[in-house]
Design an enzyme around this catalytic site. Structure first.
Site, short mmCIF file in Angstrom:
data_model
loop_
_atom_site.label_atom_id
_atom_site.label_comp_id
_atom_site.label_asym_id
_atom_site.label_seq_id
_atom_site.Cartn_x
_atom_site.Cartn_y
_atom_site.Cartn_z
N GLU A 52 -36.00 9.80 55.00
CA GLU A 52 -37.07 10.33 54.15
C GLU A 52 -38.44 9.99 54.74
O GLU A 52 -38.69 8.84 55.14
CB GLU A 52 -36.92 9.72 52.75
CG GLU A 52 -37.97 10.16 51.75
CD GLU A 52 -37.73 9.55 50.37
OE1 GLU A 52 -38.39 9.98 49.41
OE2 GLU A 52 -36.88 8.64 50.24
N LYS A 119 -38.41 17.52 47.39
CA LYS A 119 -37.80 16.55 46.49
C LYS A 119 -38.11 16.88 45.03
O LYS A 119 -39.25 17.19 44.67
CB LYS A 119 -38.31 15.15 46.83
CG LYS A 119 -37.62 14.00 46.13
CD LYS A 119 -38.15 12.68 46.69
CE LYS A 119 -37.47 11.47 46.09
NZ LYS A 119 -37.99 10.21 46.67
N CYS A 157 -33.07 11.31 48.56
CA CYS A 157 -33.12 9.99 47.92
C CYS A 157 -32.89 10.01 46.41
O CYS A 157 -31.76 10.14 45.95
CB CYS A 157 -34.43 9.30 48.27
SG CYS A 157 -34.41 7.50 48.01
N LEU A 299 -45.35 -28.21 57.73
CA LEU A 299 -43.98 -28.70 57.56
C LEU A 299 -44.03 -30.08 56.90
O LEU A 299 -44.49 -31.05 57.50
CB LEU A 299 -43.28 -28.78 58.91
CG LEU A 299 -41.79 -29.06 58.87
CD1 LEU A 299 -41.02 -27.92 58.20
CD2 LEU A 299 -41.24 -29.30 60.28
N SER A 300 -43.54 -30.14 55.66
CA SER A 300 -43.72 -31.35 54.86
C SER A 300 -42.53 -32.28 54.85
O SER A 300 -42.64 -33.42 54.40
CB SER A 300 -44.02 -30.95 53.41
OG SER A 300 -42.88 -30.34 52.82
N GLY A 301 -41.37 -31.80 55.31
CA GLY A 301 -40.15 -32.56 55.12
C GLY A 301 -39.43 -32.20 53.84
O GLY A 301 -38.41 -32.79 53.50
N ILE A 303 -37.86 -28.97 51.11
CA ILE A 303 -36.92 -27.87 51.25
C ILE A 303 -37.61 -26.54 51.52
O ILE A 303 -37.13 -25.73 52.33
CB ILE A 303 -36.01 -27.78 49.99
CG1 ILE A 303 -34.96 -26.69 50.15
CG2 ILE A 303 -36.83 -27.53 48.74
CD1 ILE A 303 -33.91 -26.99 51.18
N ASP A 304 -38.74 -26.26 50.86
CA ASP A 304 -39.38 -24.95 51.01
C ASP A 304 -39.87 -24.73 52.44
O ASP A 304 -39.57 -23.70 53.06
CB ASP A 304 -40.53 -24.79 50.02
CG ASP A 304 -40.06 -24.80 48.58
OD1 ASP A 304 -39.04 -24.16 48.29
OD2 ASP A 304 -40.72 -25.44 47.74
N ASN A 381 -55.22 -31.58 44.16
CA ASN A 381 -55.50 -30.27 44.76
C ASN A 381 -56.40 -30.37 45.99
O ASN A 381 -56.32 -29.53 46.89
CB ASN A 381 -56.12 -29.34 43.73
CG ASN A 381 -55.11 -28.84 42.71
OD1 ASN A 381 -53.90 -28.86 42.96
ND2 ASN A 381 -55.58 -28.39 41.57
#
EC number: 6.3.5.1
Length: 552
Positions: A52, A119, A157, A299-301, A303-304, A381
């Protein structure tokens, strides 16, 4: 890629499951012409089918309001038509007709436009707003052409999701229907699509070749996963999701059935595998199409950021990713060690810049005004914003895109710092709840040998590390509770009473829903990220920031 022996056939159809970037009309046209030649000369196809709006890319949005853009698309179609010697091509494009524009697909043969389908069903929900741009032709004809004695029809579609367009095409004589699509991925969509194809083929008796585009476009990720279905309702295994490829099939007219000739098998079709591939493809294409060769992330250590790092390496290669460790007085030694461990495992360069000097400087500058106040979330913050300033400075100085690492749970309740950890140009986890983040991390560690995320990252309690002994659950309900409430409220639009009736504590539900309402302003300023759910934050959830309604 697998190939079966070439057998006698009535029609050979080459389905071009490739990426056609939005706005890249000249590039798309050149590639379509190349693909036509390949379908004819390499695969000996009788028909080549394109997705499409392949000429313009999907969705072109307000590009469709520019007359010059529409004229360029029309000129491109003429170029493509001239390349159709010895093969029939079906090509999607935006057709301008006076003051209106149609979402169209044209049948091209022997240098000319033989027929054009417009369409009929224009989606205007969720991420779609086709009625803003396109019209429906009330006098539009069915599109049925004869190819080697076979009556071949075309619908587009959304038309397939309604019985009438296909029924009318079959009534006009079609036994084989080609369906070009631009259908973005969301969890569970493959099963829904296969059920629809089985239903439509059984009720109409027509065989269907369903081609979907592939690739990332801002927050949308198109998965391809093209498929064919016989006239008796048999749905064949799909082409691989999120992969640029040919799907070539032989169609037997008398049997109204397909035999795959060239295809790539999809392999792992689990929910986690598909979600991972969606995010990785979205990230890769967002960077590539916008000219970013490398990315940065803090990179914090935790999970995210660990999950985003693994995704970035899968998308771009470790040599194009730089992680930055940004420790403060509250950063645990384990956090630093885990960041270092993951970067060594993935071959990623790790830089370390302590935020203490920036943080202390801000505290000193603000000291006279803060003299009679107690420390609170403001000071927390400031740490996050110090990190954001450093990451953006690295991007400014050396180039590259900063990736944000927030997830859907955090965006929902505002557990993120505007101009702090929300700094960046793309948010890979934006449509993944925290519980899904954990699930994907565990899944990715089962794929391809050694874990790419240190197991201790997954097992440790989540913490922003902005004060001593902090955990996320100091401010939020446990994530399994929080995400259960959010899924019902955000994704399913359930009311407060419905959610409480499902077993959640009333005070917890009211607290979470209040946070969602209060943080609309933050979400409006968030970076784009790949859609993987039925209801992502962004273009499909359009709540006002200034909103006096507090009902449920």
């Amino acid at each position: 890629m697998m190939e079966s022996a070439v057998t006698a056939h009535t029609l050979r159809i080459a389905m071009a499951q490739f990426d056609f970037p939005v706005g890249a009309v000249t590039q798309n046209t050149d590639r379509i012409i190349e693909y036509i030649a390949a379908a004819r000369d390499e695969f000996e196809a009788d028909i080549v089918l394109f997705p499409e709006l392949a000429i313009s890319g999907y969705p072109p949005e307000d590009l469709l309001l520019r007359p010059g853009f529409l004229a360029h698309c029309e000129q491109a179609l003429a170029r493509i038509a001239a390349a159709t010697r010895g093969i029939v091509a079906v090509v999607g494009w935006p057709q301008s007709a006076g003051s209106v524009v149609y979402n169209a697909a044209s049948v091209l043969r022997e240098g000319r436009i033989e027929a054009t389908y417009r369409k009929r069903e224009l989606p205007n929900y969720a991420v779609f707003d086709e009625r803003r741009y396109f019209d429906v032709d009330p006098d539009g004809d069915n599109c049925v052409v004869t190819v080697k004695g076979v009556q071949v029809g075309v619908v587009i579609c959304e038309d397939l999701w309604f019985a009438e367009p296909l029924a009318k095409t079959v009534q006009a004589g079609a036994e084989l229907v080609l369906v070009p699509n631009a259908s973005p991925y969301e969890r569970g969509k493959h099963a829904q699509r296969d059920a629809l194809l089985a239903e439509r083929t059984r009720e109409s008796g027509a065989a269907i070749a369903y081609l979907n585009v592939v690739g990332g476009q801002d927050a949308l990720v198109f998965d391809g996963a093209s498929v064919v279905a016989d006239g008796d309702g048999t749905v064949h295994p799909a082409a691989a999701a999120f992969v640029d490829q040919w799907l070539v099939v032989d169609y037997a007219a008398g049997e109204r059935s397909f035999t795959p000739v060239v295809w790539v098998d999809d392999g792992d079709e689990s929910m986690d595998a598909l979600a991972w591939r969606a995010v990785v493809r979205g990230l890769k294409d967002y960077c590539g199409k916008n000219g970013f060769r490398k990315v940065w992330l803090g990179l914090s250590g935790g999970i995210d950021s660990a999950l985003v790092l693994a995704m970035a390496v899968d998308a771009l290669g470790g040599e194009n990713v730089t992680a930055v460790r940004l420790p403060s007085r509250y950063t645990a030694g384990l956090s630093n060690d885990l960041a270092d461990e993951q970067c060594r495992a993935l071959g990623v360069k790790l830089e370390t810049i302590a935020i203490e000097p920036a943080f202390e400087g801000l505290l000193a500058a603000l000291g006279p005004l803060f003299a009679d106040t107690q420390p609170d979330i403001t000071e927390e913050n400031l740490q996050s914003r110090s990190r954001g300033v450093i990451l953006m400075a690295l991007s400014n100085k050396f180039g590259g895109l900063v990736l944000t690492t927030g997830n859907k749970s955090e965006y929902a309740v505002g557990y993120a710092t505007i101009y702090g950890d929300m700094c960046g140009g793309y948010a890979p986890l934006k449509d993944l709840y925290k519980t899904e983040v954990f699930g994907l991390a565990k899944w990715r560690n089962t794929v391809g040998g050694a874990p790419v995320i240190p197991p201790a990252v997954i097992s440790r309690p989540p913490s922003a590390e902005l004060r001593d002994n902090q955990t996320d659950q100091d401010s939020l309900p446990p994530y399994d509770v929080l995400d259960g409430i959010l899924y019902r409220y955000v994704d399913q639009e359930q009311s407060r009473d419905d959610i409480v009736a499902a077993g959640y504590a009333a005070d917890t539900v009211e607290h979470v829903l209040r946070l969602v309402r209060l943080n609309e302003w933050k979400r409006h300023q968030a970076a784009p990220g790949p859609k993987v759910s039925r209801r992502a934050f962004g273009r499909e959830r359009r709540y006002p920031i200034t909103n006096g309604y507090s009902g449920q």
